[in-house]
Scaffold this motif. Sequence first.
Motif, mmCIF file in Angstrom:
data_model
loop_
_atom_site.group_PDB
_atom_site.id
_atom_site.type_symbol
_atom_site.label_atom_id
_atom_site.label_comp_id
_atom_site.label_asym_id
_atom_site.label_seq_id
_atom_site.Cartn_x
_atom_site.Cartn_y
_atom_site.Cartn_z
ATOM 1 N N VAL A 90 4.517 -9.867 7.826
ATOM 2 C CA VAL A 90 4.934 -8.846 6.826
ATOM 3 C C VAL A 90 3.915 -8.739 5.954
ATOM 4 O O VAL A 90 2.944 -9.644 5.284
ATOM 5 C CB VAL A 90 6.101 -9.118 5.815
ATOM 6 C CG1 VAL A 90 6.323 -8.094 4.842
ATOM 7 C CG2 VAL A 90 7.467 -9.461 6.666
ATOM 8 N N ARG A 91 3.316 -7.335 5.807
ATOM 9 C CA ARG A 91 1.832 -6.874 5.075
ATOM 10 C C ARG A 91 2.433 -5.984 3.908
ATOM 11 O O ARG A 91 2.907 -4.948 4.317
ATOM 12 C CB ARG A 91 0.995 -6.255 6.084
ATOM 13 C CG ARG A 91 -0.217 -6.003 5.385
ATOM 14 C CD ARG A 91 -1.207 -5.371 6.485
ATOM 15 N NE ARG A 91 -2.186 -4.830 6.006
ATOM 16 C CZ ARG A 91 -3.524 -4.318 6.787
ATOM 17 N NH1 ARG A 91 -3.509 -4.961 7.791
ATOM 18 N NH2 ARG A 91 -4.429 -3.914 5.912
ATOM 19 N N VAL A 92 2.493 -6.426 2.799
ATOM 20 C CA VAL A 92 2.987 -5.749 1.751
ATOM 21 C C VAL A 92 1.810 -5.364 0.656
ATOM 22 O O VAL A 92 1.206 -6.368 0.009
ATOM 23 C CB VAL A 92 3.923 -6.394 0.876
ATOM 24 C CG1 VAL A 92 4.658 -5.779 -0.358
ATOM 25 C CG2 VAL A 92 5.058 -6.978 1.894
ATOM 26 N N PRO A 93 1.610 -4.173 0.224
ATOM 27 C CA PRO A 93 0.485 -3.885 -0.709
ATOM 28 C C PRO A 93 0.924 -4.803 -2.114
ATOM 29 O O PRO A 93 2.056 -5.067 -2.694
ATOM 30 C CB PRO A 93 0.801 -2.454 -1.117
ATOM 31 C CG PRO A 93 1.567 -1.719 0.148
ATOM 32 C CD PRO A 93 2.307 -3.081 0.621
ATOM 33 N N ALA A 94 -0.272 -5.422 -2.518
ATOM 34 C CA ALA A 94 -0.054 -6.241 -3.849
ATOM 35 C C ALA A 94 -1.445 -5.978 -4.647
ATOM 36 O O ALA A 94 -2.517 -5.536 -4.277
ATOM 37 C CB ALA A 94 -0.035 -7.456 -3.370
ATOM 38 N N GLU A 95 -0.988 -6.404 -5.911
ATOM 39 C CA GLU A 95 -2.208 -6.458 -7.026
ATOM 40 C C GLU A 95 -2.420 -7.896 -7.328
ATOM 41 O O GLU A 95 -1.341 -8.642 -7.639
ATOM 42 C CB GLU A 95 -1.843 -5.718 -8.212
ATOM 43 C CG GLU A 95 -3.112 -5.554 -9.205
ATOM 44 C CD GLU A 95 -2.904 -4.772 -10.487
ATOM 45 O OE1 GLU A 95 -3.053 -5.491 -11.721
ATOM 46 O OE2 GLU A 95 -2.090 -3.839 -10.457
#
Length: 108
Positions: free
Chosen positions: A93-98
């Motif tokens: 799972v690849r989730v946009p993150a800061e």
Amino acid sequence: MKGYQLTLYTQQNRRHQGRMLADWIVGVAMEMGLRGATLVSGIEGFGHTGQLHSRHFFEMADQPMLILLALTEAECDALLKRLEEEGVTLFYVRVPAEFGLLGAPLDT
């Protein structure tokens, strides 16, 4: 910093190049100079086949394992490419993150 949280899913009994796959992936992350990886062992879960994977008292080989990483887009792409080139098959799972670091860096 903006990038992705990448979560890789496997089981404790999976091997690659003679090592537990999860340990091998953490080693690859270190080799690539990534900022960190966390290996988490799960108690129970099921995959796309519907087969239950769990940690049992006598047999922990099927125990779910997760590798968590905070990566830039380039790092994420490079790691996924490396895993694909190695012939590793796993769900991710690849989730946009800061992400970033608060306070002073640790000395350890």
